[in-house]
Design a protein around this motif. Structure first.
Motif, PDB file in Angstrom:
ATOM      1  N   ASN A  63       0.833  -1.205   0.000  1.00  0.00           N
ATOM      2  CA  ASN A  63       0.000   0.000   0.000  1.00  0.00           C
ATOM      3  C   ASN A  63       0.863   1.249   0.000  1.00  0.00           C
ATOM      4  O   ASN A  63       1.858   1.339   0.711  1.00  0.00           O
ATOM      5  CB  ASN A  63      -0.908   0.006   1.238  1.00  0.00           C
ATOM      6  CG  ASN A  63      -1.746   1.274   1.335  1.00  0.00           C
ATOM      7  OD1 ASN A  63      -2.790   1.378   0.696  1.00  0.00           O
ATOM      8  ND2 ASN A  63      -1.300   2.239   2.129  1.00  0.00           N
ATOM      9  N   TRP A  94      -5.414   3.545   0.727  1.00  0.00           N
ATOM     10  CA  TRP A  94      -6.151   2.721   1.687  1.00  0.00           C
ATOM     11  C   TRP A  94      -7.548   2.334   1.197  1.00  0.00           C
ATOM     12  O   TRP A  94      -8.038   1.251   1.522  1.00  0.00           O
ATOM     13  CB  TRP A  94      -6.244   3.430   3.045  1.00  0.00           C
ATOM     14  CG  TRP A  94      -6.970   4.746   3.051  1.00  0.00           C
ATOM     15  CD1 TRP A  94      -6.432   5.989   2.894  1.00  0.00           C
ATOM     16  CD2 TRP A  94      -8.376   4.938   3.233  1.00  0.00           C
ATOM     17  NE1 TRP A  94      -7.402   6.947   2.959  1.00  0.00           N
ATOM     18  CE2 TRP A  94      -8.613   6.331   3.172  1.00  0.00           C
ATOM     19  CE3 TRP A  94      -9.458   4.092   3.442  1.00  0.00           C
ATOM     20  CZ2 TRP A  94      -9.881   6.897   3.308  1.00  0.00           C
ATOM     21  CZ3 TRP A  94     -10.734   4.641   3.577  1.00  0.00           C
ATOM     22  CH2 TRP A  94     -10.929   6.024   3.510  1.00  0.00           C
ATOM     23  N   THR A 127      -7.035  -0.572  -0.926  1.00  0.00           N
ATOM     24  CA  THR A 127      -6.511  -1.694  -0.139  1.00  0.00           C
ATOM     25  C   THR A 127      -7.605  -2.385   0.660  1.00  0.00           C
ATOM     26  O   THR A 127      -7.675  -3.616   0.684  1.00  0.00           O
ATOM     27  CB  THR A 127      -5.389  -1.212   0.801  1.00  0.00           C
ATOM     28  OG1 THR A 127      -4.305  -0.699   0.008  1.00  0.00           O
ATOM     29  CG2 THR A 127      -4.865  -2.351   1.661  1.00  0.00           C
ATOM     30  N   ASP A 144       3.000  -1.056   4.261  1.00  0.00           N
ATOM     31  CA  ASP A 144       2.704   0.338   3.925  1.00  0.00           C
ATOM     32  C   ASP A 144       3.996   1.095   3.663  1.00  0.00           C
ATOM     33  O   ASP A 144       4.865   1.192   4.526  1.00  0.00           O
ATOM     34  CB  ASP A 144       1.932   1.019   5.041  1.00  0.00           C
ATOM     35  CG  ASP A 144       1.547   2.436   4.654  1.00  0.00           C
ATOM     36  OD1 ASP A 144       0.671   2.591   3.783  1.00  0.00           O
ATOM     37  OD2 ASP A 144       2.141   3.386   5.199  1.00  0.00           O
ATOM     38  N   SER A 204      -3.083   5.934   5.830  1.00  0.00           N
ATOM     39  CA  SER A 204      -3.503   4.609   5.382  1.00  0.00           C
ATOM     40  C   SER A 204      -3.532   3.572   6.498  1.00  0.00           C
ATOM     41  O   SER A 204      -4.500   2.816   6.630  1.00  0.00           O
ATOM     42  CB  SER A 204      -2.571   4.116   4.262  1.00  0.00           C
ATOM     43  OG  SER A 204      -2.923   4.657   3.019  1.00  0.00           O
ATOM     44  N   LYS A 213      -6.467   3.980   8.751  1.00  0.00           N
ATOM     45  CA  LYS A 213      -7.711   3.607   8.063  1.00  0.00           C
ATOM     46  C   LYS A 213      -7.841   2.086   7.970  1.00  0.00           C
ATOM     47  O   LYS A 213      -8.942   1.532   8.136  1.00  0.00           O
ATOM     48  CB  LYS A 213      -7.741   4.227   6.671  1.00  0.00           C
ATOM     49  CG  LYS A 213      -7.799   5.746   6.645  1.00  0.00           C
ATOM     50  CD  LYS A 213      -9.119   6.262   7.198  1.00  0.00           C
ATOM     51  CE  LYS A 213      -9.218   7.767   7.028  1.00  0.00           C
ATOM     52  NZ  LYS A 213     -10.470   8.318   7.593  1.00  0.00           N
ATOM     53  N   ILE A 214      -6.749   1.410   7.700  1.00  0.00           N
ATOM     54  CA  ILE A 214      -6.792  -0.054   7.605  1.00  0.00           C
ATOM     55  C   ILE A 214      -7.077  -0.654   8.976  1.00  0.00           C
ATOM     56  O   ILE A 214      -7.820  -1.635   9.098  1.00  0.00           O
ATOM     57  CB  ILE A 214      -5.482  -0.596   6.999  1.00  0.00           C
ATOM     58  CG1 ILE A 214      -5.338  -0.112   5.549  1.00  0.00           C
ATOM     59  CG2 ILE A 214      -5.444  -2.121   7.043  1.00  0.00           C
ATOM     60  CD1 ILE A 214      -3.963  -0.355   4.942  1.00  0.00           C
ATOM     61  N   ASN A 271      -2.601  -3.859  -4.478  1.00  0.00           N
ATOM     62  CA  ASN A 271      -3.671  -3.384  -3.593  1.00  0.00           C
ATOM     63  C   ASN A 271      -4.877  -2.867  -4.380  1.00  0.00           C
ATOM     64  O   ASN A 271      -5.985  -2.817  -3.847  1.00  0.00           O
ATOM     65  CB  ASN A 271      -3.146  -2.286  -2.667  1.00  0.00           C
ATOM     66  CG  ASN A 271      -2.959  -0.963  -3.382  1.00  0.00           C
ATOM     67  OD1 ASN A 271      -2.334  -0.907  -4.452  1.00  0.00           O
ATOM     68  ND2 ASN A 271      -3.473   0.106  -2.817  1.00  0.00           N
TER      69      ASN A 271
END
Length: 348
Positions: free
Chosen positions: A11, A15, A18, A39, A46, A49-50, A138
């Motif tokens: 990533n 995100w 992904t 990442d 990102s 957020k993941i 991703n």
């Protein structure tokens, strides 16, 4: 079949793509896998957020196309357990014995395609408990049997080191992006995806021809055997972006063959994070820069006697950029052409 697979997803500021990809991956019918998201020092939050997605606090963006949404909805059950590491912890072997379904690794800087994926593969090598690594872009959505078909195709074929999937355009899933791999023209230092823009509903009955034709497996989906990694090594990090797959394949050419699993379907957005495109008019600056720079880097490494031909084709590229009034691109092409020092695009 109960071979363990590590699925490595890289990533970089992507995100949304992904977590849509993860929604499809975690619906796989094959159950002996762990997912590693590396990442590459994103600056869009990102990782957070993941995490939120894995905790069940953030929903994935799902396409309106029911042909693809079928593989990403309804959402997989949350929360999903995960562990988080830094690249230094991975490289020092500071890993937990317990392993949740999702592993998040912060690489610490933008290492490029090969560098970022290599961090994930080093994690797998440090654990030393796997049979295959599936490198997956991703910006993809996969069917729930995509991994199964990859594993079935390589079964009983010890010389098959890397196997690719059928790549379909995410925005136009009736059209083929690649039948597993690509053909490389060493004279021009350019590649052509096999089957590009063909109708997917036309049956493919020439699998052996495709596999013999392939010079490398397209990096959006590559199932890599453990033996291949231990023998050939990780991807070369000299390129940052593009040419890693063909470099890998040429290093392994005398020992391994490439495979293509036609029923393994991957819907690919085609370079969502870096603006890659099959259409040169739509290619971003960074994609255009590395695509041209690495034509020279790769040719110097493997086909130095063809450099005059590649330089001549760069001259044509300069003329085309002048016609389009893309002056910043004209400048970097001239610098590449005359090798004026180590010219790099800002990577972060």
């Amino acid at each position: 079949m109960n071979k363990k697979v590590y699925i490595v997803i890289l990533n970089w500021n992507g995100w949304k793509d992904t977590i849509e990809c993860l929604e499809s991956v975690f619906r796989s019918k094959y159950n002996n896998y762990k997912v590693i998201v590396c990442d590459n020092c994103s600056n869009d939050g990102s990782i957070e957020k993941i995490r939120q997605w894995a905790d069940g606090k953030l929903k994935a963006n799902i396409t309106d196309d029911p042909r693809i949404a079928f593989y990403t909805s309804p959402a997989v059950e949350k929360p999903l357990q995960y562990l988080e590491y830094t690249r230094e912890q991975v490289e020092n072997g500071e890993l937990s014995i317990d392993e949740p379904p999702l592993i998040l690794i912060q690489t610490g800087k933008n290492l490029g395609f090969a560098g970022g994926n290599n961090v994930g593969m080093r994690y797998a090598l440090a654990k030393s408990d796997f049979d295959y690594i599936w490198l997956l872009n991703n910006d993809t959505v996969v069917q729930n049997d995509t991994l199964l078909y990859l594993l079935e195709h390589v079964k009983g074929k010890p010389q098959m080191g890397i196997c690719g999937s059928t790549l379909l355009f995410y925005d136009n899933p009736d059209k083929v992006q690649a039948f597993g791999g690509a053909v490389y023209n060493s004279w021009l230092a350019l590649s052509n995806h096999i089957g590009l823009y063909q109708d997917y509903n036309v049956p493919v009955d020439y699998l052996e021809i495709i596999e013999k034709k392939m010079d490398y497996v397209v990096g959006a989906s590559m199932l890599v055997k453990r033996e291949f990694l231990l023998d050939i090594g990780l991807m070369c990090e000299d390129y940052f972006l593009y040419y890693e797959e063909v470099d890998w394949a040429i290093r392994a050419k005398k020992k391994y063959v490439l495979g293509y699993a036609p029923s393994s379907i991957v819907y690919h957005k085609e370079g969502a994070s870096i603006g890659s495109s099959s259409n040169p008019l739509e290619k971003s600056f960074i994609a255009d820069f590395y695509a041209n720079k690495n034509r020279v880097v790769f040719t110097k490494k493997y086909y130095p006697w063809l450099l005059p031909v590649v330089y001549s084709s760069l001259l044509i590229s300069i003329v085309n950029r002048i016609r389009r009034r893309q002056w910043s691109r004209v400048i970097f092409l001239i610098k590449i052409l005359f090798s004026l020092g180590e010219y790099r695009h800002e990577r972060n």
